[in-house]
Design an enzyme around this catalytic site. Structure first.
Site, PDB file in Angstrom:
ATOM      1  N   ARG A 174     -35.405  33.420  52.305  1.00  0.00           N
ATOM      2  CA  ARG A 174     -35.322  34.275  50.851  1.00  0.00           C
ATOM      3  C   ARG A 174     -34.882  33.580  49.704  1.00  0.00           C
ATOM      4  NH1 ARG A 174     -30.341  35.693  50.387  1.00  0.00           N
ATOM      5  NH2 ARG A 174     -30.675  37.330  49.143  1.00  0.00           N
ATOM      6  N   ARG A 178     -32.948  38.261  40.827  1.00  0.00           N
ATOM      7  CA  ARG A 178     -31.857  39.042  40.215  1.00  0.00           C
ATOM      8  C   ARG A 178     -32.453  39.636  38.758  1.00  0.00           C
ATOM      9  NH1 ARG A 178     -26.144  36.585  41.004  1.00  0.00           N
ATOM     10  NH2 ARG A 178     -25.952  36.395  43.452  1.00  0.00           N
ATOM     11  N   ARG A 251     -29.625  15.414  57.283  1.00  0.00           N
ATOM     12  CA  ARG A 251     -29.429  14.608  56.128  1.00  0.00           C
ATOM     13  C   ARG A 251     -28.099  14.392  55.577  1.00  0.00           C
ATOM     14  NH1 ARG A 251     -33.307  11.905  53.368  1.00  0.00           N
ATOM     15  NH2 ARG A 251     -32.852  12.910  51.302  1.00  0.00           N
ATOM     16  N   ARG A 282     -27.520  16.713  41.931  1.00  0.00           N
ATOM     17  CA  ARG A 282     -26.436  17.359  41.031  1.00  0.00           C
ATOM     18  C   ARG A 282     -25.006  16.699  40.501  1.00  0.00           C
ATOM     19  NH1 ARG A 282     -23.498  21.974  44.888  1.00  0.00           N
ATOM     20  NH2 ARG A 282     -22.829  20.602  46.645  1.00  0.00           N
ATOM     21  N   GLU A 303     -24.059  13.464  43.197  1.00  0.00           N
ATOM     22  CA  GLU A 303     -24.359  13.592  44.720  1.00  0.00           C
ATOM     23  C   GLU A 303     -25.972  13.015  44.964  1.00  0.00           C
ATOM     24  OE1 GLU A 303     -24.028  17.042  46.679  1.00  0.00           O
ATOM     25  OE2 GLU A 303     -22.073  17.564  46.039  1.00  0.00           O
ATOM     26  N   TYR A 351     -25.807  25.111  59.839  1.00  0.00           N
ATOM     27  CA  TYR A 351     -25.053  25.233  58.602  1.00  0.00           C
ATOM     28  C   TYR A 351     -24.139  26.297  58.355  1.00  0.00           C
ATOM     29  CZ  TYR A 351     -24.032  24.830  53.575  1.00  0.00           C
ATOM     30  OH  TYR A 351     -23.081  24.698  52.142  1.00  0.00           O
ATOM     31  N   ASP A 353     -21.252  28.529  55.956  1.00  0.00           N
ATOM     32  CA  ASP A 353     -20.442  28.815  54.874  1.00  0.00           C
ATOM     33  C   ASP A 353     -19.067  28.434  55.472  1.00  0.00           C
ATOM     34  OD1 ASP A 353     -22.291  28.446  52.866  1.00  0.00           O
ATOM     35  OD2 ASP A 353     -22.683  30.610  53.131  1.00  0.00           O
TER      36      ASP A 353
END
Length: 380
Positions: A174, A178, A251, A282, A303, A351, A353
């Site tokens: 997804r 917004r 990665r 970034r 980065e 991964y 959070d």
């Protein structure tokens, strides 16, 4: 049988390992933590430079909708009210992220949600009805041509080092759209950054616990296995099993950090660089994570994504079909080991959070407590 020195040896002092260490110690168990790096904290490690908390391994912004998790982490630090509102630089223009009415206005000049929805629906075209076979088709089906080619394709291909049509569709199941003028990247109710940095949180978690840094578990594996009844292992799962099914792919990132003689370099904490002509993905300007920091200098980090090898750190698992087949074999082996618990980003090849790491660590501790109580009941 002779009693061992520790109830639990914890391999790795990142968030998962440190929470387990704190909770098990408070439960009355004897714990030792070993850490391969020269510092504790794993990838959330921060270091103060000129009063600025520098995120040494990339930006970490805490966010969650779980009040219990928010209350838990707030035991260890006061958090500021930082809201992540990154920008993207593409083809000489700045765009707001996540994709919202500001972005749509910047792309097309549309001013209403109805106009934006119509433009996206038109651009989704044939892909809206097609089962996507790769990341490119998935993105086109979700957001259409303009957003994909302006803000997703080049950035994603830099980040993963692969063509978007070679990457699996599920990487972007997804993409948030917004239809409000809201640049808050996360929808979560609770978000912020610890005012004294993440390292202070880890130090408080590990207070009073035996910790050894610069310590490679695999250089003395038999020794470390012999000193504790159980192990909580947070390193790469394939390394633990000596890569018997082959190495898992990741990665990695390289960081180029500079101190600049200016008070404000880019005016925002995070700016993504989409164009392939720019080698980094970034730039982070660390002082903007805490708007109370006032200084005549600033610290910025570029980065650079790169392939993982034994000389750098694994960051992002490449969860394609081949790697997931290997991981499931390792996971099956791990499930048969009754004295070693595998937890965290590397051990679970996932991964995470930060709020997910906390939840997983607290669940792991709860299962340990349940098993211990069950064993005590059986002995009575």
């Amino acid at each position: 049988m002779a009693s061992k020195s520790y109830d639990y040896l914890i391999v790795g002092s990142g968030l998962f390992g440190s929470i387990c260490a704190r909770e098990l110690t408070d439960y009355g168990l004897k714990v030792k933590v070993i850490e391969k790096r020269e510092h504790v904290g794993g990838n959330i490690y921060t270091e103060k430079v000129d009063g600025i908390d520098v995120h040494k391994y990339g930006a970490h912004i805490f966010h969650t909708n779980d009040k219990e998790i928010w209350n838990y982490i707030n035991q260890f630090s006061e958090f500021n009210s930082f809201v992540n509102s990154p920008l993207a630089f593409s083809n000489g223009k700045i765009f707001n992220l996540p994709f919202n009415m500001n972005t749509f206005y910047q792309l097309w000049g549309v001013r209403t949600p109805t106009e934006a929805m119509a433009r996206i629906e038109e651009q989704r075209g044939e892909y809206a009805e097609r089962e996507p076979s790769n990341l490119e088709e998935q993105a086109l089906a979700l957001v259409g041509n303009d957003i994909y080619h302006t803000l997703i394709k080049n950035y994603t291909e830099k980040q993963w080092g692969r063509s978007a049509n070679e990457l699996p569709a599920f990487i972007i199941k997804r993409l948030p759209l917004r239809f409000t003028f809201d640049n808050n990247y996360f929808n979560d109710q609770f978000q912020g950054i610890p005012v004294e940095g993440y390292t202070e949180i880890i130090n408080k978690m590990l207070a009073g616990i035996e910790v050894e840094t610069n310590c490679d578990f695999f250089k003395n594996k038999k020794k470390y296995e012999s000193i504790a009844n159980n192990i909580i292992y947070t390193g790469p799962i394939d390394q633990y099993f000596d890569y018997i099914y082959g190495a898992l792919d990741y990665r990695s990132l390289k960081f180029e950090t500079s101190k600049l003689d200016e008070s404000n370099h880019q005016g925002n904490a995070v700016i993504n660089y989409v164009d392939k002509s720019v080698p980094y993905t970034r730039i982070i300007e660390h002082k903007h994570f805490n708007n109370k920091v006032a200084s005549e200098t600033t610290i910025v980090t570029k980065e650079y994504p790169c392939e993982y090898n034994n000389n750098n750190e694994p960051y992002y698992p490449i969860n394609n079909e081949d790697n997931m087949r290997k991981y499931k074999k390792y996971r099956d082996l791990a499930s048969k080991n009754k004295t070693v618990i595998f937890g965290g980003r590397l051990a679970e090849y996932k991964y995470y959070d930060m709020h997910q790491v906390i939840k997983s660590a607290l669940y792991t501790v709860s299962k340990i407590k349940e098993n211990k109580l069950g064993n005590e009941d059986n002995e009575q």
